[in-house]
Scaffold this motif. Structure first.
Motif, PDB file in Angstrom:
ATOM      1  N   PHE A 163      -2.140 -14.568  -3.345  1.00 25.80           N
ATOM      2  CA  PHE A 163      -0.981 -14.712  -2.464  1.00 25.80           C
ATOM      3  C   PHE A 163       0.201 -13.933  -3.030  1.00 25.80           C
ATOM      4  CE2 PHE A 163       2.550 -17.689  -0.937  1.00 25.80           C
ATOM      5  CZ  PHE A 163       2.658 -17.041   0.282  1.00 25.80           C
ATOM      6  N   ILE A 164       0.431 -14.084  -4.328  1.00 24.25           N
ATOM      7  CA  ILE A 164       1.522 -13.364  -4.982  1.00 24.25           C
ATOM      8  C   ILE A 164       1.253 -11.861  -4.958  1.00 24.25           C
ATOM      9  CG2 ILE A 164       2.650 -12.959  -7.223  1.00 24.25           C
ATOM     10  CD1 ILE A 164       2.346 -15.945  -7.779  1.00 24.25           C
ATOM     11  N   ALA A 165      -0.001 -11.476  -5.128  1.00 24.49           N
ATOM     12  CA  ALA A 165      -0.352 -10.049  -5.104  1.00 24.49           C
ATOM     13  C   ALA A 165       0.046  -9.408  -3.778  1.00 24.49           C
ATOM     14  CB  ALA A 165      -1.856  -9.879  -5.350  1.00 24.49           C
ATOM     15  N   ARG A 166      -0.233 -10.088  -2.684  1.00 23.67           N
ATOM     16  CA  ARG A 166       0.133  -9.548  -1.370  1.00 23.67           C
ATOM     17  C   ARG A 166       1.650  -9.537  -1.171  1.00 23.67           C
ATOM     18  NH1 ARG A 166      -3.576  -6.133   0.367  1.00 23.67           N
ATOM     19  NH2 ARG A 166      -5.562  -7.134   0.919  1.00 23.67           N
ATOM     20  N   ILE A 167       2.321 -10.532  -1.719  1.00 22.46           N
ATOM     21  CA  ILE A 167       3.782 -10.559  -1.642  1.00 22.46           C
ATOM     22  C   ILE A 167       4.366  -9.340  -2.352  1.00 22.46           C
ATOM     23  CG2 ILE A 167       5.835 -11.739  -2.549  1.00 22.46           C
ATOM     24  CD1 ILE A 167       4.382 -14.383  -2.006  1.00 22.46           C
ATOM     25  N   VAL A 168       3.871  -9.070  -3.550  1.00 23.69           N
ATOM     26  CA  VAL A 168       4.354  -7.931  -4.333  1.00 23.69           C
ATOM     27  C   VAL A 168       4.043  -6.619  -3.609  1.00 23.69           C
ATOM     28  CG1 VAL A 168       4.059  -6.648  -6.491  1.00 23.69           C
ATOM     29  CG2 VAL A 168       4.188  -9.145  -6.530  1.00 23.69           C
ATOM     30  N   GLU A 169       2.824  -6.493  -3.113  1.00 20.84           N
ATOM     31  CA  GLU A 169       2.441  -5.273  -2.399  1.00 20.84           C
ATOM     32  C   GLU A 169       3.346  -5.037  -1.192  1.00 20.84           C
ATOM     33  OE1 GLU A 169      -1.445  -3.316  -0.126  1.00 20.84           O
ATOM     34  OE2 GLU A 169      -1.272  -5.488  -0.387  1.00 20.84           O
ATOM     35  N   THR A 170       3.591  -6.083  -0.416  1.00 19.93           N
ATOM     36  CA  THR A 170       4.442  -5.954   0.768  1.00 19.93           C
ATOM     37  C   THR A 170       5.876  -5.586   0.389  1.00 19.93           C
ATOM     38  OG1 THR A 170       3.105  -7.597   1.952  1.00 19.93           O
ATOM     39  CG2 THR A 170       5.313  -7.158   2.805  1.00 19.93           C
ATOM     40  N   SER A 171       6.387  -6.187  -0.670  1.00 21.36           N
ATOM     41  CA  SER A 171       7.750  -5.886  -1.127  1.00 21.36           C
ATOM     42  C   SER A 171       7.869  -4.437  -1.583  1.00 21.36           C
ATOM     43  CB  SER A 171       8.148  -6.831  -2.263  1.00 21.36           C
ATOM     44  OG  SER A 171       8.163  -8.172  -1.831  1.00 21.36           O
ATOM     45  N   LEU A 172       6.855  -3.936  -2.263  1.00 18.01           N
ATOM     46  CA  LEU A 172       6.875  -2.547  -2.728  1.00 18.01           C
ATOM     47  C   LEU A 172       6.807  -1.572  -1.555  1.00 18.01           C
ATOM     48  CD1 LEU A 172       4.481  -2.792  -5.834  1.00 18.01           C
ATOM     49  CD2 LEU A 172       6.976  -2.604  -5.837  1.00 18.01           C
ATOM     50  N   ARG A 173       6.108  -1.950  -0.499  1.00 20.63           N
ATOM     51  CA  ARG A 173       6.015  -1.079   0.679  1.00 20.63           C
ATOM     52  C   ARG A 173       7.373  -0.898   1.358  1.00 20.63           C
ATOM     53  NH1 ARG A 173       0.881   0.101   2.256  1.00 20.63           N
ATOM     54  NH2 ARG A 173      -0.804  -1.220   1.443  1.00 20.63           N
ATOM     55  N   GLU A 174       8.264  -1.852   1.145  1.00 20.00           N
ATOM     56  CA  GLU A 174       9.576  -1.794   1.796  1.00 20.00           C
ATOM     57  C   GLU A 174      10.568  -0.911   1.052  1.00 20.00           C
ATOM     58  OE1 GLU A 174      10.755  -5.830   2.163  1.00 20.00           O
ATOM     59  OE2 GLU A 174       9.271  -6.320   3.708  1.00 20.00           O
ATOM     60  N   VAL A 175      10.196  -0.448  -0.139  1.00 17.89           N
ATOM     61  CA  VAL A 175      11.077   0.443  -0.905  1.00 17.89           C
ATOM     62  C   VAL A 175      11.110   1.814  -0.241  1.00 17.89           C
ATOM     63  CG1 VAL A 175      11.446   1.562  -3.143  1.00 17.89           C
ATOM     64  CG2 VAL A 175      10.621  -0.804  -3.041  1.00 17.89           C
ATOM     65  N   ASP A 176      12.293   2.376  -0.158  1.00 20.77           N
ATOM     66  CA  ASP A 176      12.471   3.694   0.462  1.00 20.77           C
ATOM     67  C   ASP A 176      11.615   4.737  -0.258  1.00 20.77           C
ATOM     68  OD1 ASP A 176      13.306   6.014   1.661  1.00 20.77           O
ATOM     69  OD2 ASP A 176      15.438   5.724   1.256  1.00 20.77           O
ATOM     70  N   LYS A 177      10.750   5.404   0.492  1.00 22.23           N
ATOM     71  CA  LYS A 177       9.875   6.415  -0.104  1.00 22.23           C
ATOM     72  C   LYS A 177      10.670   7.577  -0.687  1.00 22.23           C
ATOM     73  CE  LYS A 177       5.860   5.454   2.831  1.00 22.23           C
ATOM     74  NZ  LYS A 177       4.894   6.017   3.813  1.00 22.23           N
ATOM     75  N   GLY A 178      11.880   7.782  -0.174  1.00 22.86           N
ATOM     76  CA  GLY A 178      12.713   8.864  -0.693  1.00 22.86           C
ATOM     77  C   GLY A 178      13.057   8.661  -2.161  1.00 22.86           C
ATOM     78  N   LEU A 179      13.186   7.398  -2.584  1.00 20.92           N
ATOM     79  CA  LEU A 179      13.472   7.117  -3.986  1.00 20.92           C
ATOM     80  C   LEU A 179      12.305   7.520  -4.876  1.00 20.92           C
ATOM     81  CD1 LEU A 179      15.141   3.593  -3.620  1.00 20.92           C
ATOM     82  CD2 LEU A 179      16.269   5.778  -4.036  1.00 20.92           C
ATOM     83  N   VAL A 180      11.107   7.253  -4.400  1.00 19.74           N
ATOM     84  CA  VAL A 180       9.912   7.634  -5.160  1.00 19.74           C
ATOM     85  C   VAL A 180       9.806   9.150  -5.237  1.00 19.74           C
ATOM     86  CG1 VAL A 180       7.386   7.539  -5.241  1.00 19.74           C
ATOM     87  CG2 VAL A 180       8.695   5.529  -4.515  1.00 19.74           C
ATOM     88  N   GLU A 181      10.046   9.817  -4.123  1.00 18.09           N
ATOM     89  CA  GLU A 181       9.968  11.283  -4.106  1.00 18.09           C
ATOM     90  C   GLU A 181      11.030  11.901  -5.017  1.00 18.09           C
ATOM     91  OE1 GLU A 181      10.380  12.150   0.010  1.00 18.09           O
ATOM     92  OE2 GLU A 181       8.341  11.512   0.523  1.00 18.09           O
ATOM     93  N   ALA A 182      12.211  11.301  -5.043  1.00 19.05           N
ATOM     94  CA  ALA A 182      13.271  11.807  -5.913  1.00 19.05           C
ATOM     95  C   ALA A 182      12.892  11.632  -7.379  1.00 19.05           C
ATOM     96  CB  ALA A 182      14.579  11.076  -5.625  1.00 19.05           C
ATOM     97  N   ALA A 183      12.282  10.507  -7.705  1.00 21.85           N
ATOM     98  CA  ALA A 183      11.851  10.268  -9.083  1.00 21.85           C
ATOM     99  C   ALA A 183      10.757  11.242  -9.491  1.00 21.85           C
ATOM    100  CB  ALA A 183      11.350   8.826  -9.224  1.00 21.85           C
TER     101      ALA A 183
END
Length: 217
Positions: free
Chosen positions: A103-123
């Motif tokens: 249950f926690i694993a899916r919570i974490v996965e869903t929360s990470l999906r909500e992070v702006d992809k632009g931040l990852v691309e910038a990093a």
């Protein structure tokens, strides 16, 4: 309310806290890395591993699909293997952990999906490693959502711990079933219900406050 009843409720309350704290802690330690792996190995993420993602996703979905009361009974042999017994507080921790980790694993996965992809691309453009992207970008940005989800998970554990009372799992649920239901003693059942309500409200308020504090940073 008699002193003996107060003592029983207090002892059961402590047992519930122990069950929830230990299973929630272990479930978090297992669930957060699993959620991160599910996110980063997705075919649309920055470290795609479709086979691993499908296998882990299937395992997580299978565990989440089993109602807790059925899981509780189904893994009794495994519980006995781990703690040497199928009843009591220690025994209840095993199915509680197995139930909450995916249950926690899916919570974490869903929360990470909500992070702006632009931040990852910038990093990535700045030469950040995959580990740095996870620890310096994804987790900090997703932390409010993760904490909110963890609050829900812990509250769910309280409900599950009460179900564990059906098989003598200890805690407030066990007390309510043995005295409030089987012996029809409302003077026991109602205090148990009130304590559970207060516990849930307190945890929810604490979680909400923590999320607001993190979100304002």
């Amino acid at each position: 309310m008699s002193s003996s009843l107060v003592s029983m409720i207090f002892d059961s309350f402590l047992e519930t806290l122990v069950m929830v704290a230990i299973s929630g802690g272990i479930g978090t330690v297992l669930g957060i890395p699993l959620g991160i792996i599910l996110f980063v190995t997705d075919k649309k993420s920055f470290l795609p591993m479709p086979v691993l993602n499908v296998v882990l996703g299937a395992i997580v979905n299978a565990l989440r699909s089993v109602p807790f009361i059925i899981l509780l009974v189904a893994i009794i042999p495994f519980t006995r293997l781990v703690v040497g017994s199928s009843i009591g507080t220690a025994a209840a921790i095993v199915p509680l952990t197995i139930s909450v980790a995916p249950f926690i694993a899916r919570i974490v996965e869903t929360s990470l999906r909500e992070v702006d992809k632009g931040l990852v691309e910038a990093a990535q453009a700045m030469g950040a490693t995959n580990l740095q992207i996870v620890t310096k970008v994804l987790l900090p940005e997703a932390m409010p959502g993760i904490l909110a989800g963890l609050t829900i998970a812990v509250i769910s554990l309280i409900g599950y711990s009460a179900m564990a009372g059906v098989v003598g799992g200890g805690g407030l649920g066990d007390l309510g079933i043995r005295y409030g239901y089987q012996r029809f003693m409302p003077e026991v059942m109602w205090p148990v219900v009130i304590v559970l309500i207060v516990l849930v409200q307190g945890l929810q308020s604490f979680g909400d406050r923590l999320v607001r504090k993190i979100s304002h940073r």
